[in-house]
Design an enzyme around this catalytic site. Structure first.
Site, PDB file in Angstrom:
ATOM      1  N   CYS A   1      -8.000 -26.260  15.160  1.00 23.50           N
ATOM      2  CA  CYS A   1      -9.226 -26.991  15.461  1.00 23.50           C
ATOM      3  C   CYS A   1      -8.960 -28.490  15.616  1.00 23.50           C
ATOM      4  CB  CYS A   1     -10.270 -26.741  14.372  1.00 23.50           C
ATOM      5  SG  CYS A   1     -10.930 -25.047  14.410  1.00 23.50           S
TER       6      CYS A   1
ATOM      7  N   HIS B   1      -6.100 -19.640  12.992  1.00 23.80           N
ATOM      8  CA  HIS B   1      -7.440 -20.151  12.668  1.00 23.80           C
ATOM      9  C   HIS B   1      -8.235 -19.150  11.835  1.00 23.80           C
ATOM     10  CE1 HIS B   1     -11.522 -21.711  13.055  1.00 23.80           C
ATOM     11  NE2 HIS B   1     -11.870 -20.477  13.415  1.00 23.80           N
TER      12      HIS B   1
ATOM     13  N   CYS C   1      -8.336 -26.727  10.054  1.00 23.28           N
ATOM     14  CA  CYS C   1      -7.023 -26.191  10.425  1.00 23.28           C
ATOM     15  C   CYS C   1      -6.423 -26.958  11.593  1.00 23.28           C
ATOM     16  CB  CYS C   1      -7.113 -24.701  10.736  1.00 23.28           C
ATOM     17  SG  CYS C   1      -7.723 -24.274  12.386  1.00 23.28           S
TER      18      CYS C   1
ATOM     19  N   CYS D   1     -14.011 -26.968  10.654  1.00 21.62           N
ATOM     20  CA  CYS D   1     -12.763 -26.378  10.176  1.00 21.62           C
ATOM     21  C   CYS D   1     -11.662 -27.435  10.111  1.00 21.62           C
ATOM     22  CB  CYS D   1     -12.332 -25.243  11.109  1.00 21.62           C
ATOM     23  SG  CYS D   1     -10.786 -24.437  10.622  1.00 21.62           S
TER      24      CYS D   1
ATOM     25  N   ASP E   1      -8.103  -7.229   1.251  1.00 22.65           N
ATOM     26  CA  ASP E   1      -7.217  -7.419   2.399  1.00 22.65           C
ATOM     27  C   ASP E   1      -7.853  -6.787   3.623  1.00 22.65           C
ATOM     28  OD1 ASP E   1      -5.718  -4.726   3.361  1.00 22.65           O
ATOM     29  OD2 ASP E   1      -6.261  -4.574   1.249  1.00 22.65           O
TER      30      ASP E   1
ATOM     31  N   ASP F   1       0.863  -1.173   0.000  1.00 21.25           N
ATOM     32  CA  ASP F   1       0.000   0.000   0.000  1.00 21.25           C
ATOM     33  C   ASP F   1       0.904   1.229   0.000  1.00 21.25           C
ATOM     34  OD1 ASP F   1      -1.924   1.892   0.360  1.00 21.25           O
ATOM     35  OD2 ASP F   1      -2.645   1.148   2.277  1.00 21.25           O
TER      36      ASP F   1
END
Length: 377
Positions: free
Chosen positions: A312, A338, A309, A307, A269, A91
């Site tokens: 989890c 997560h 991931c 989930c 984003d 940015d």
């Protein structure tokens, strides 16, 4: 940079594509984690790779102030400095200058501002913004823009638009000079115009005529109601050419992301996912939950049973609540991992739905559960 549209949903403007950048291909729509200071807070670059990211965002304003251009130049560019071998979008710092309303002054020449760190005075021009991003060796860099606030008068909005257009011309000249000297990063222009439809269209035309590699829809998330955000985003996106990637800055919640995808936005984003993770707020398919709630003290189930991931798979809500209450750093790390995994998985499933021509069905089903689920918020 090359961009190719692969699929377009039959029922709306949602689409999939591929961004071909210097450090690998990126499938779109894509969510970019924010590494403001050269790090996505509480996560390592290996974490980001494990989740599946190959494009992250860093901020010119913050890196210019600390550690400074010379340090990053001596390191061989931002990528080497932070040990990241993927792509980086930077940015320009325009939004940060905008947020320092009490510490800055904007003229056609540039933006003078005081550092939020030590009060030191600085002057940022569109040329300098390009030069800093060249030093960072960004794969995609943003033009310096002038963002007007929610509720700005038409006169203020026109002034911001005109200055942004002037800064775009100067950014392109400087970017071309850098290209002649071996820089291979891309440049994106930014649409302004506040919430005046005709000014938005005028700014979009200026961006289109500039023929930058991509176009961002700026001037949103400045305090306006969600309905106006969505209306302005959708109307602006409709002006933009289909062959260029479209980017909306600063959105990170599932509803905003899915609305953006529906209207043909390719990139987005937000710092929200990791910020909320550090504050013990995590996302589930039934809506967000707060880990600090007492009801989690004896809850040995994962954050989200759906989930996939590693958080989890290996940790319970009770343990994460314990970490949060004892102010252990590990809670920020696990919750942030997560949340980013959750949002990346959401976008991946949205891409799959577009490929199958059923995006609106997917969006409706997801938001129905997410908005009406049994959460402990």
């Amino acid at each position: 940079m090359r961009f190719e549209v692969i699929n377009t949903d039959k029922s709306c403007a949602a689409r999939t594509g591929i961004l071909k950048l210097r450090h690998g291909e990126v499938k779109t729509p894509v969510f970019m984690p924010v590494g403001t200071n050269g790090t996505v807070k509480a996560l390592t670059v290996d974490d980001l790779k494990e989740i599946g990211f190959n494009l992250i965002l860093s901020n010119t304003y913050h890196l210019y102030l600390r550690p400074g251009e010379e340090v990053i130049k001596s390191a061989g560019g931002l990528r080497k400095f932070i040990n990241w071998d993927g792509n980086i979008l930077t940015d320009s710092g325009g939004f940060q200058v905008f947020s320092l309303s009490a510490l800055r002054k904007i003229t056609n020449e540039g933006a003078s501002f005081q550092s939020h760190i030590d009060g030191s005075k600085h002057f940022l021009t569109p040329e300098k913004a390009v030069d800093i991003q060249v030093t960072l060796d960004s794969d995609i860099q943003m033009q310096l823009d002038y963002c007007s606030h929610w509720g700005a008068s038409r006169e203020e909005a026109e002034k911001a638009l005109d200055i942004t257009a002037n800064w775009l011309d100067r950014s392109i000249i400087t970017w071309n000079k850098a290209k002649e000297n071996g820089y291979n990063g891309s440049l994106f222009s930014i649409v302004q115009g506040n919430f005046f439809p005709d000014l938005r269209q005028k700014s979009a035309r200026i961006c289109i005529d500039s023929d930058t590699h991509g176009i961002a829809i700026g001037g949103l998330s400045v305090g306006e109601p969600p309905e106006l955000f969505n209306e302005t985003m959708a109307a602006t996106a409709a002006f933009l050419p289909k062959e260029k990637p479209r980017y909306v800055m600063g959105i990170g919640t599932p509803d905003y992301i899915l609305n953006a995808i529906e209207h043909g936005i390719d990139m987005f984003d937000c710092v929200l996912l990791t910020r909320e993770g550090r504050n013990g707020r995590v996302y589930t398919h039934k809506g967000p939950i707060s880990l600090k709630k007492a009801e989690n003290a004896l809850d040995f189930t994962p954050i989200d049973k759906e989930c996939g991931c590693k958080v989890c798979a290996g940790y319970s809500r009770a343990y994460l609540r314990h970490l949060f209450k004892t102010k252990e750093i590990l809670c920020s790390m696990l919750a942030s991992f997560h949340n980013l995994y959750f949002i990346n998985n959401l976008v991946t499933k949205a891409r799959n739905a577009i490929e199958q021509g059923r995006f609106l069905e997917y969006k409706k089903d997801f938001l129905s559960r997410y908005s009406n689920g049994d959460t402990n918020e």
